[in-house]
Design a protein around this motif. Structure first.
Motif, PDB file in Angstrom:
ATOM      1  N   LYS A 228       0.836  -1.215   0.000  1.00  0.00           N
ATOM      2  CA  LYS A 228       0.000   0.000   0.000  1.00  0.00           C
ATOM      3  C   LYS A 228       0.864   1.256   0.000  1.00  0.00           C
ATOM      4  O   LYS A 228       0.453   2.311  -0.495  1.00  0.00           O
ATOM      5  CB  LYS A 228      -0.925   0.007   1.220  1.00  0.00           C
ATOM      6  N   ARG A 229       2.039   1.147   0.585  1.00  0.00           N
ATOM      7  CA  ARG A 229       2.955   2.288   0.646  1.00  0.00           C
ATOM      8  C   ARG A 229       4.021   2.218  -0.452  1.00  0.00           C
ATOM      9  O   ARG A 229       5.144   2.658  -0.280  1.00  0.00           O
ATOM     10  CB  ARG A 229       3.640   2.343   2.009  1.00  0.00           C
ATOM     11  N   ARG A 230       3.664   1.683  -1.584  1.00  0.00           N
ATOM     12  CA  ARG A 230       4.607   1.486  -2.682  1.00  0.00           C
ATOM     13  C   ARG A 230       5.352   2.780  -3.032  1.00  0.00           C
ATOM     14  O   ARG A 230       6.565   2.773  -3.249  1.00  0.00           O
ATOM     15  CB  ARG A 230       3.876   0.941  -3.914  1.00  0.00           C
ATOM     16  N   ASP A 231       4.635   3.885  -3.092  1.00  0.00           N
ATOM     17  CA  ASP A 231       5.263   5.158  -3.461  1.00  0.00           C
ATOM     18  C   ASP A 231       6.329   5.586  -2.458  1.00  0.00           C
ATOM     19  O   ASP A 231       7.314   6.238  -2.816  1.00  0.00           O
ATOM     20  CB  ASP A 231       4.205   6.258  -3.600  1.00  0.00           C
ATOM     21  N   GLN A 232       6.135   5.238  -1.199  1.00  0.00           N
ATOM     22  CA  GLN A 232       7.123   5.560  -0.166  1.00  0.00           C
ATOM     23  C   GLN A 232       8.261   4.525  -0.152  1.00  0.00           C
ATOM     24  O   GLN A 232       9.410   4.860   0.158  1.00  0.00           O
ATOM     25  CB  GLN A 232       6.485   5.613   1.218  1.00  0.00           C
ATOM     26  N   MET A 233       7.944   3.273  -0.488  1.00  0.00           N
ATOM     27  CA  MET A 233       8.935   2.197  -0.457  1.00  0.00           C
ATOM     28  C   MET A 233       9.896   2.257  -1.640  1.00  0.00           C
ATOM     29  O   MET A 233      11.075   1.890  -1.526  1.00  0.00           O
ATOM     30  CB  MET A 233       8.243   0.822  -0.436  1.00  0.00           C
ATOM     31  N   PRO A 278       6.354  -5.260  12.710  1.00  0.00           N
ATOM     32  CA  PRO A 278       5.844  -3.896  12.922  1.00  0.00           C
ATOM     33  C   PRO A 278       4.377  -3.796  12.498  1.00  0.00           C
ATOM     34  O   PRO A 278       3.959  -4.415  11.521  1.00  0.00           O
ATOM     35  CB  PRO A 278       6.728  -3.038  12.011  1.00  0.00           C
ATOM     36  N   ASP A 279       3.604  -3.022  13.230  1.00  0.00           N
ATOM     37  CA  ASP A 279       2.191  -2.856  12.856  1.00  0.00           C
ATOM     38  C   ASP A 279       2.027  -1.696  11.877  1.00  0.00           C
ATOM     39  O   ASP A 279       2.979  -1.000  11.540  1.00  0.00           O
ATOM     40  CB  ASP A 279       1.314  -2.686  14.091  1.00  0.00           C
ATOM     41  N   SER A 280       0.805  -1.498  11.447  1.00  0.00           N
ATOM     42  CA  SER A 280       0.519  -0.505  10.403  1.00  0.00           C
ATOM     43  C   SER A 280       0.713   0.937  10.854  1.00  0.00           C
ATOM     44  O   SER A 280       0.713   1.857  10.037  1.00  0.00           O
ATOM     45  CB  SER A 280      -0.916  -0.683   9.889  1.00  0.00           C
ATOM     46  N   SER A 281       0.898   1.141  12.139  1.00  0.00           N
ATOM     47  CA  SER A 281       1.144   2.502  12.629  1.00  0.00           C
ATOM     48  C   SER A 281       2.620   2.889  12.535  1.00  0.00           C
ATOM     49  O   SER A 281       2.989   4.049  12.768  1.00  0.00           O
ATOM     50  CB  SER A 281       0.674   2.636  14.079  1.00  0.00           C
ATOM     51  N   SER A 282       3.494   1.910  12.178  1.00  0.00           N
ATOM     52  CA  SER A 282       4.932   2.166  12.098  1.00  0.00           C
ATOM     53  C   SER A 282       5.260   3.061  10.920  1.00  0.00           C
ATOM     54  O   SER A 282       4.543   3.084   9.905  1.00  0.00           O
ATOM     55  CB  SER A 282       5.688   0.844  11.965  1.00  0.00           C
ATOM     56  N   ASP A 283       6.365   3.796  11.014  1.00  0.00           N
ATOM     57  CA  ASP A 283       6.745   4.680   9.908  1.00  0.00           C
ATOM     58  C   ASP A 283       7.368   3.881   8.773  1.00  0.00           C
ATOM     59  O   ASP A 283       7.701   2.700   8.909  1.00  0.00           O
ATOM     60  CB  ASP A 283       7.678   5.796  10.383  1.00  0.00           C
ATOM     61  N   ASP A 284       7.524   4.535   7.640  1.00  0.00           N
ATOM     62  CA  ASP A 284       8.004   3.882   6.425  1.00  0.00           C
ATOM     63  C   ASP A 284       9.366   3.222   6.617  1.00  0.00           C
ATOM     64  O   ASP A 284       9.583   2.087   6.170  1.00  0.00           O
ATOM     65  CB  ASP A 284       8.103   4.894   5.271  1.00  0.00           C
ATOM     66  N   GLN A 285      10.269   3.937   7.260  1.00  0.00           N
ATOM     67  CA  GLN A 285      11.631   3.446   7.428  1.00  0.00           C
ATOM     68  C   GLN A 285      11.674   2.164   8.251  1.00  0.00           C
ATOM     69  O   GLN A 285      12.376   1.203   7.903  1.00  0.00           O
ATOM     70  CB  GLN A 285      12.499   4.527   8.092  1.00  0.00           C
ATOM     71  N   LEU A 286      10.898   2.121   9.332  1.00  0.00           N
ATOM     72  CA  LEU A 286      10.872   0.933  10.180  1.00  0.00           C
ATOM     73  C   LEU A 286      10.305  -0.263   9.425  1.00  0.00           C
ATOM     74  O   LEU A 286      10.851  -1.381   9.496  1.00  0.00           O
ATOM     75  CB  LEU A 286      10.027   1.198  11.431  1.00  0.00           C
TER      76      LEU A 286
END
Length: 434
Positions: A228-233, A278-286
């Motif tokens: 879901k966070r492909r753009d950030q990954m 890590p759960d879904s509240s974790s930041d992108d880097q983690l």
């Protein structure tokens, strides 16, 4: 006076032991120098358990059926304990550089008070032919490599032999026994798969049942969050690759897909902890760091996978492998299908490969009908146990599965009662005294 006599006796005994040890060293070197197959002999510092340790280069035919196709030098680590003790033959499935570590010793070697011979697999490490003709990288040729080494060293070591290996090395040990049943008295194969297809199919089903439903839910939830966070990954993946000078045969989006698809297999294989996902509240880097620690993108890069290129060829040709179940993530993946990924971009370039299960069927038939003195060791949550081998109940054969055990499962991993049972059987197989 009596004290002086005892001291003199102790000193004499020590001198005799030193002289005997020196004599053994000289005898072994003398033997090695008379063997035409032994091209190079280098003394190295080995584990103090051994009297002497050498790294050898042994001349092997590229094709044992036709020596006119040339030869290559195979690296072998010889750790000598005593010619009157058993031999543990380690049929490494990959490179064997670890055997040069002065601390290295196999758990079976100490158990049996044995000599140790570790053979690097053809086409890996320093055992790579000058010309990479892939048609000669076969399980049968590897088995014949080991057969020649056994024949060579049985001239010096006359006690019983046991062969062993881990994962692909375990496959190699079982194949050696299937092709040459009389070479070795016993086999201990650790976490060794026996696959029947390039994408065998049993591993995907295994991943749907292993562990608890809660943990499997956590794994899929994590996979979906990454996609879901492909753009950030994507920029994090690009940064990761640039820092390591990695290049890929596929796009970064596809790399991310495959790293995510690989994650459940890697997670269970190495026994990761569900509570640490890590759960879904974790930041992108983690999220990215946890993903790449568990399922490194290196595996899909030219540079990171270079040392496994020969294995990928073997998997596509004879050994088989596993596939990916894309259905749970279909709406988030950029790849339309992961089917056939091994042949598409994991193989050596311009190398046509056709899979045959003939070798796996030969090993299967040997284990079912003829095997004697075979011990199979597996971990319960290791995905490779989905394609674990089976061995007939007759013939002093055993299969042990460690509850909650991963791909790291060894004899020392079991609780004491089971460990003692395994050790007792091994002593019996090799006819060695504890």
């Amino acid at each position: 006076m009596n004290k002086q006599i005892r001291l003199n006796h102790l000193l004499l005994t020590l001198v005799l032991l030193i002289l005997a040890s020196t004599g053994n060293c000289q005898e072994l070197i003398k033997f090695l120098k008379t063997q035409q197959e032994v091209v190079n002999i280098d003394s190295i510092k080995g584990n103090s358990f051994f009297k002497q340790t050498y790294v050898l280069k042994i001349r092997q035919p590229l094709d044992h059926k036709d020596t006119t196709n040339g030869f290559f030098l195979q690296r072998v680590f010889l750790a000598d304990r005593d010619p009157a003790r058993p031999v543990v033959l380690i049929t490494e499935g990959y490179a064997a550089g670890y055997a040069s570590n002065p601390k290295y010793i196999n758990e079976l070697t100490t158990m049996l008070d044995a000599n140790q011979i570790c053979v690097e697999h053809r086409y890996f490490g320093e055992s790579i032919p000058d010309s990479l003709d892939w048609q000669f990288l076969t399980v049968e040729n590897a088995a014949k490599d080991h057969h020649r080494i056994v024949e060579l060293f049985k001239k010096y070591y006359h006690e019983n032999w046991l062969n062993t290996g881990i994962s692909k090395g375990g496959q190699t040990a079982l194949a050696h026994r299937a092709f040459f049943p009389s070479d070795i008295s016993a086999t201990v194969a650790y976490v060794a798969p026996l696959n029947f297809g390039v994408e065998d199919g049993r591993h995907e089903l295994f991943l749907k049942q292993v562990g608890t439903s809660e943990c499997r839910f956590q794994i899929e939830k994590f996979q979906r969050e990454i996609l879901k966070r492909r753009d950030q990954m994507r920029p994090l993946l690009k940064q990761y690759a640039t820092a390591r000078a990695y290049q890929f045969p596929i796009t970064l989006d596809e790399v991310l897909d495959y790293v995510v698809l690989e994650f459940p297999f890697a997670f269970w294989q190495w026994g990761y902890d569900c509570t640490k996902i890590p759960d879904s509240s974790s930041d992108d880097q983690l999220l990215f760091e946890y993903l790449t620690k568990s399922s490194p993108p290196d595996y899909f890069s030219y540079e990171g996978s270079a040392k496994y290129r020969a294995f990928f060829y073997q998997a596509a040709h004879e050994l088989g492998y596993y596939g990916y179940d894309t259905k749970p993530l279909d709406n988030l993946l950029s790849v339309k299908s992961a089917k056939g990924y091994l042949n598409q971009f994991m193989l050596p370039s311009a190398t046509p490969v056709q899979y045959s299960d003939n070798t796996s069927r030969k090993v299967e038939a040997f284990l079912k009908d003829d095997a004697e003195n075979v011990i199979l060791i597996y971990g319960e949550i290791d995905p490779w146990s989905a394609s674990s081998a089976e061995v007939r109940e007759r013939g002093n054969n055993y299969k042990f599965v460690l509850k909650n055990g991963s791909h790291k499962t060894r004899i020392a991993s079991f609780e004491e009662k089971t460990r003692q049972k395994i050790e007792k059987q091994i002593y019996k197989m090799v006819r060695a005294t504890p």
